[in-house]
Design an enzyme around this catalytic site. Structure first.
Site, PDB file in Angstrom:
ATOM      1  N   GLY A   1       0.795  -1.225   0.000  1.00 42.48           N
ATOM      2  CA  GLY A   1       0.000   0.000   0.000  1.00 42.48           C
ATOM      3  C   GLY A   1       0.828   1.276   0.000  1.00 42.48           C
ATOM      4  O   GLY A   1       0.312   2.355   0.294  1.00 42.48           O
TER       5      GLY A   1
ATOM      6  N   ASP B   1       4.739  13.694  -8.719  1.00 46.17           N
ATOM      7  CA  ASP B   1       4.358  14.042  -7.352  1.00 46.17           C
ATOM      8  C   ASP B   1       5.488  14.832  -6.674  1.00 46.17           C
ATOM      9  O   ASP B   1       5.245  15.851  -6.028  1.00 46.17           O
ATOM     10  CB  ASP B   1       4.054  12.751  -6.569  1.00 46.17           C
ATOM     11  CG  ASP B   1       3.879  13.011  -5.086  1.00 46.17           C
ATOM     12  OD1 ASP B   1       2.862  13.627  -4.714  1.00 46.17           O
ATOM     13  OD2 ASP B   1       4.764  12.628  -4.296  1.00 46.17           O
TER      14      ASP B   1
ATOM     15  N   LYS C   1       5.783  19.028  -5.506  1.00 50.88           N
ATOM     16  CA  LYS C   1       6.229  19.531  -4.200  1.00 50.88           C
ATOM     17  C   LYS C   1       7.391  20.501  -4.347  1.00 50.88           C
ATOM     18  O   LYS C   1       7.448  21.532  -3.674  1.00 50.88           O
ATOM     19  CB  LYS C   1       6.609  18.349  -3.293  1.00 50.88           C
ATOM     20  CG  LYS C   1       5.387  17.520  -2.889  1.00 50.88           C
ATOM     21  CD  LYS C   1       5.774  16.201  -2.247  1.00 50.88           C
ATOM     22  CE  LYS C   1       4.527  15.379  -1.914  1.00 50.88           C
ATOM     23  NZ  LYS C   1       4.832  13.962  -1.652  1.00 50.88           N
TER      24      LYS C   1
END
Lengths: 374, 374
Positions: A219, A233, A237
């Site tokens: 996960g 991603d 940032k």
């Protein structure tokens, strides 16, 4: 004792982060209502997911305990951002909108919310790493922005490093007049876990594709691991931090970002097809691993901002095994701020940078800030 | 454009930190006066050292460029804290008092200042690590305190870890409802430098007394190194953090603190005599070093708070060489917060925890917070 005051909260997004946030909001509301110095009543007046919106025309507080079943049985389909803005702007108390989604449409509406006096707190990266004009629209409308804006307040601590005090620390360095020269770190829990497993200090570690598979099973990746491996991603940032430090970065795709998706697999139709074919490219990653090992180093996926030369970079980099970035554990993030005042050894912040509870914590922290300013 | 507002600043202490602070104040005043959204005029209306106090009966702003010679030629002897409080309370604009001393008398007067509506920002540890009743008096008078106080605001970020975001982070963990279980770290730049030199990871390092001598020569210790070696500075910082997290620690001497001053040298008349005799006790420290090395560990001087059992501890402790505390460099501080939300891997903050510029930065940061709240 001073008269209690009322603050309204509206929440969009009731997934992993949203659920943790509502639980934290429940405790916070209890605590603030009992404050002897300045009692504040926090009421949830709107709760929306992508399909439905819970709210009442008379701004009655929603239940913080039965919100799940209430949302389930609700028959009002989801309001659009402008409809939500109109509803909230007509409320008779200050309103803080908490956007717990990663939705671009809602992010695009932040200037509208702010101009109407609605404050915004959010972990949603889209608003702050999208086009530079959206960034400008947000911070020229906000009261704590860059211009003459007199609208709501905006805070987004959890958009980088979740609840870690990354953005607040960087802002304080800038505001107190320090000169930030470089920012470097591991900004993705997924990439952290992946490379700490692929090439741990001291040797060992599995083949790259097998480690991606393991991370997915545990996960640690997005449902489709390509959404982590493309580096976007991390690039988002870095875009946010670069802008906080004053660089006018046009978007998250306007600087070099190394994707870990092999060129030949860019055309894969599905995440499953990608995962199936990835082992064929293990040789490329093994080569990188061996080269680093030969130099007594390890490989990590990092982002860096060189403020002087205005260069932002995302990709693989080799580090000495004694470097704090090499020593990272599990899925932790690490962010190093190199500044004039801190000299050779950077100011470092490290810890879990993903997960519902810590992400919601950054949001709740921002909420308490806005409440203090209101 | 909104009308500019006036905020008065009073500074006590013009030594190392005071000098850096006034320089940072100068830049901040320029920046805030030019803000288009909410222009603020910061004026220095009082500057005091232990001998003299510069101020005018009509609250005219002091010069931020010639303050040194102005203070030199000033003929007014230093006002007492109550005199300063009366002077500031009669000003026609909000006042923020910046205490850059480590003076207990001034610390004792914080409740008086706060009750008169004067805000206090300071790196002075004495107020927050003295008697628990002083702590209570401060935070029951302050507007951002624990009770119904409606006085000034109080902030003291630099009292632990200088400009590192230690206290603000701990407060946010507590305020957002996280459960802090343990705090551990290296809280003294002197102790950090000393043990990183005495027992570096990988072996080597000199004899203990020689390392103390070196640290003193390089300016890493107090003029009298016993003031570092007795552990009281670390004990004061731990007292502050324990109280922030809710423990009612009576004082910095109400829990076990290991002093590195050998028993037989406690009666030394001077720091020089102490330094001369210290090498005789190198054998004791060598034994500790060898024992740690035998276990594959290093020794560090740390402070820890076990929140559940309410135990605070300061002294030597062994760490695996792969532990972040072992890997510390130079005179850096490191502070680890273990919490329910962060799980096994703590939230870590690391960097320079001493020095004029970074200490002043924490003070300037606190000043900007108060200005926002006023």
């Amino acid at each position: 004792m001073p008269a209690p005051r009322q603050v309204f909260v509206a929440v969009i997004g009731a997934g992993g982060v949203g659920r943790c946030f509502i639980s934290q909001l429940t405790s916070l509301a209890t605590r603030l209502s009992q404050s002897t110095a300045s009692p504040t009543y926090l009421s949830l007046i709107l709760l929306s997911n992508s399909k439905k919106t819970l709210h009442s025309s008379t701004y009655l507080p929603l239940s913080l305990s039965s919100w799940e079943s209430d949302l389930e049985s609700c028959t009002t389909s989801a309001l659009s951002p402008p409809e939500i803005a109109d509803y909230l702007a007509a409320a008779q108390a200050p309103v803080i909108l908490v956007d717990n989604t990663s939705n671009q449409n809602i992010a695009d509406a932040y200037p509208l919310f702010l101009k109407k006096g609605i404050s915004v707190v959010t972990p949603n990266k889209k608003a702050f790493s999208g086009s530079y004009s959206l960034w400008n629209d947000i911070f020229s409308a906000a009261k704590n922005g860059t211009g003459t804006g007199l609208g709501g307040f905006v805070f987004h601590e959890s958009s980088v490093g979740a609840g870690l005090p990354v953005i607040s620390t960087l802002k304080e360095l800038v505001e107190t007049g320090d000169e930030v020269t470089r920012i470097e770190g591991v900004f993705s829990g997924t990439m952290s876990f992946l490379f700490n497993s692929f090439m741990p200090v001291g040797g060992g570690g599995g083949k790259f594709a097998a480690e991606v598979k393991k991370a997915k099973e545990l996960g640690y990746t997005e449902p489709d691991p390509r959404d982590d491996l493309n580096g976007l991603d991390v690039a988002r940032k870095l875009t946010i931090l670069a802008r906080v430090v004053g660089l006018e970065v046009e978007s998250a795709t306007s600087f070099p970002v190394q994707s870990l998706i092999p060129k030949d697999l860019e055309s894969c139709k599905s995440g499953d097809e990608f995962m199936e074919k990835l082992p064929k490219f293990d040789g490329d990653m093994e080569k990188i691993k061996e080269e680093a090992a030969g130099e007594g180093k390890v490989v990590r996926f990092v982002g860096s901002i060189d403020v002087g030369s205005k260069k932002v970079n995302v990709g693989l980099k080799k580090f000495d095994t004694s470097h704090p970035i090499a020593a990272l554990k599990g899925s932790d993030n690490i962010i190093s701020f190199y500044t004039k005042r801190y000299g050779e050894n950077p100011l470092i912040i490290q810890g879990a940078g993903a997960g519902g509870e810590v992400t919601a914590m950054g949001v709740t922290g921002d909420l308490t800030k806005v409440i203090r300013f209101l």
